[in-house]
Design a protein around this motif. Sequence first.
Motif, PDB file in Angstrom:
ATOM      1  N   TYR A  20      29.407  -3.262  96.816  1.00  0.00           N
ATOM      2  CA  TYR A  20      29.367  -1.941  96.246  1.00  0.00           C
ATOM      3  C   TYR A  20      30.380  -2.118  94.976  1.00  0.00           C
ATOM      4  CZ  TYR A  20      27.467  -0.377 100.599  1.00  0.00           C
ATOM      5  OH  TYR A  20      26.676  -0.396 101.694  1.00  0.00           O
ATOM      6  N   GLY A  21      30.199  -1.250  94.113  1.00  0.00           N
ATOM      7  CA  GLY A  21      30.946  -1.222  92.776  1.00  0.00           C
ATOM      8  C   GLY A  21      30.913  -0.058  92.245  1.00  0.00           C
ATOM      9  N   VAL A  22      32.024   0.270  91.152  1.00  0.00           N
ATOM     10  CA  VAL A  22      32.498   1.593  90.338  1.00  0.00           C
ATOM     11  C   VAL A  22      32.276   0.840  88.959  1.00  0.00           C
ATOM     12  CG1 VAL A  22      34.067   3.182  89.800  1.00  0.00           C
ATOM     13  CG2 VAL A  22      33.841   2.416  92.278  1.00  0.00           C
ATOM     14  N   GLU A  23      31.391   1.574  87.981  1.00  0.00           N
ATOM     15  CA  GLU A  23      31.378   1.320  86.568  1.00  0.00           C
ATOM     16  C   GLU A  23      32.340   2.108  85.685  1.00  0.00           C
ATOM     17  OE1 GLU A  23      28.476  -1.044  83.729  1.00  0.00           O
ATOM     18  OE2 GLU A  23      27.656  -0.014  85.425  1.00  0.00           O
ATOM     19  N   ILE A  24      33.062   1.683  84.753  1.00  0.00           N
ATOM     20  CA  ILE A  24      33.559   2.555  84.049  1.00  0.00           C
ATOM     21  C   ILE A  24      33.157   2.420  82.747  1.00  0.00           C
ATOM     22  CG2 ILE A  24      36.105   3.166  83.337  1.00  0.00           C
ATOM     23  CD1 ILE A  24      35.629   3.749  86.047  1.00  0.00           C
ATOM     24  N   ASP A  25      32.839   3.358  81.951  1.00  0.00           N
ATOM     25  CA  ASP A  25      32.710   3.681  80.440  1.00  0.00           C
ATOM     26  C   ASP A  25      33.720   4.451  79.867  1.00  0.00           C
ATOM     27  OD1 ASP A  25      31.764   3.810  77.945  1.00  0.00           O
ATOM     28  OD2 ASP A  25      29.934   5.269  78.392  1.00  0.00           O
ATOM     29  N   GLN A  26      34.582   3.731  79.061  1.00  0.00           N
ATOM     30  CA  GLN A  26      36.119   4.452  78.712  1.00  0.00           C
ATOM     31  C   GLN A  26      35.628   5.011  77.491  1.00  0.00           C
ATOM     32  OE1 GLN A  26      38.079   0.362  78.987  1.00  0.00           O
ATOM     33  NE2 GLN A  26      39.757   1.584  79.924  1.00  0.00           N
ATOM     34  N   HIS A  27      34.309   4.374  76.503  1.00  0.00           N
ATOM     35  CA  HIS A  27      34.447   4.943  75.266  1.00  0.00           C
ATOM     36  C   HIS A  27      33.130   5.755  75.314  1.00  0.00           C
ATOM     37  CE1 HIS A  27      35.953   0.621  73.976  1.00  0.00           C
ATOM     38  NE2 HIS A  27      36.913   1.471  74.186  1.00  0.00           N
ATOM     39  N   ARG A  28      32.651   6.179  76.350  1.00  0.00           N
ATOM     40  CA  ARG A  28      31.358   7.308  76.374  1.00  0.00           C
ATOM     41  C   ARG A  28      30.328   7.147  75.659  1.00  0.00           C
ATOM     42  NH1 ARG A  28      35.686  12.416  75.452  1.00  0.00           N
ATOM     43  NH2 ARG A  28      37.401  11.493  76.522  1.00  0.00           N
ATOM     44  N   ASP A  29      30.014   5.602  75.447  1.00  0.00           N
ATOM     45  CA  ASP A  29      29.094   5.439  74.624  1.00  0.00           C
ATOM     46  C   ASP A  29      27.725   4.781  75.321  1.00  0.00           C
ATOM     47  OD1 ASP A  29      30.187   3.005  75.162  1.00  0.00           O
ATOM     48  OD2 ASP A  29      30.558   2.609  73.342  1.00  0.00           O
TER      49      ASP A  29
END
Length: 353
Positions: A158-167
Motif C-alpha cells: 500500500y502507498g501514498v503518493e504526494i504531488d507537492q507542485h500540483r503539476d
Amino acid sequence: MKRISIRFAIVVLVMAALSCNLPSAVATPPQSPQPTASSPNVPVTSQPMVNSTSATLAPAPTTTATVAITHTTIPADINPTGAFNYDVDSSGTASQHRAPYGDSYNLNLFERPFTQKDMTYIPSLDINTFQIASDTNFYYVFITLIGNNPNDPINIDYGVEIDQHRDGFGNILIWAQPPYTTQWTTNGVKVYTDPNHDTGGASPEKSDANATTSAPYPGDGYETVIFNQGQGNDPDLAWVRIDPKNPNVVDFAFKQSLAGPSFMWGVWADAGLKDPSKFNYNDRFTPAQAGSPIASSPYYPIKAIYAVDNTCRAAYGFKPTGYEPLLCPATVQPAPTNKPKTGCTPVPGMVCP
C-alpha cells in the motif's frame, strides 16, 4: 696339532654364534619424559605460537551489530476522519471478471483489483475511500478497502503518493510492505523521492509508450530512498498499521515536514509490479501490452499491468482551480427536492453534467 686345529675351529664357531645375540653397537638415546598433568613436579604450560614472520594468523571472528532505532515521536491512536474521497468499487462486477469503469490508461489511473491470468477479484486490493487528517506532528491517511484482509496471501503493498507542485508529477512516495499489524510501526515502510522529476514521463496525463514506441520510457521513477524502516535522518518519518477498530482500513502516518503545508495526494494498492522505480506504470507498456479490465476494450483482459488499484489525487491545504492534473472530480451530494428527477444521479467520485 690336529687336536689344536679342531679346538680352534670350535672356539671360532661358538664366538660367531654368540655375536648374533649381542646388542647393536649404536644405541638410541633415551627420550626425556614429557610433562603431563599427573606429574607432580612439572608444571603444565601452553605451547607458545610460532614466532615467524611467514606465519598467517586467522582473523578474529567479527559480528555485525544491529543498529537500534529509538523512536521519540509516535503517531496518535486516531480514528479515521477527514473528507471522503471515493474510488471505483469493482465488487459488483467481480463475478463477471471485469471492472465497471474507472480505468484510464493515459492518466495512469488503474482499476485492476484482479489477478493476471483469470481476472479473479481480490477484495483487499480494491480501494473504496481515502481520507486525510492531521495533528501537531503528522498527517494521517486512511485507505478503506472493500475487503478486510490487508495481509492477503497475495502480498499487497500500500502507498501514498504526494504531488507537492500540483503539476501531476509525483514527488514523494510512502510505500509499505506486509505483514501489517494493528500497532504503529516503521517496519516495512520506505519513503521514496524523485529528484530528477521523471515519474510522469514526458507528460503526467499521457502514456509515453504507444504502438510506435520500440522501447519503454527510460526514466528511473522513484530512484532515491530517504527513509528505510526507521533508517534515515528522521527515524519517525513514516508509519503504517491496520486500523485497530477497522480491519478493512490501512492507516499511514507521516511527518508534516515531509510533504509541506499544501499538496495533492492519492493512494495505491499494488500486488503486481510493486516497483516504484517503474512509476508511472503507463509509461512502461503500450496499452496492448498492459491489457485492460474493461470487457469492451480490445485489450481485455489485463496483462502486464495487473493486480493494482490507485486513485485520482485530492487537494490538501489549498483550493483547487479544477485544472490541476489528475485532480479528483468534486463529489456532489444530492439535495432534497420536490422537482422531477432529471435522469442523472450523482455517484461517488462522479459529477452530473
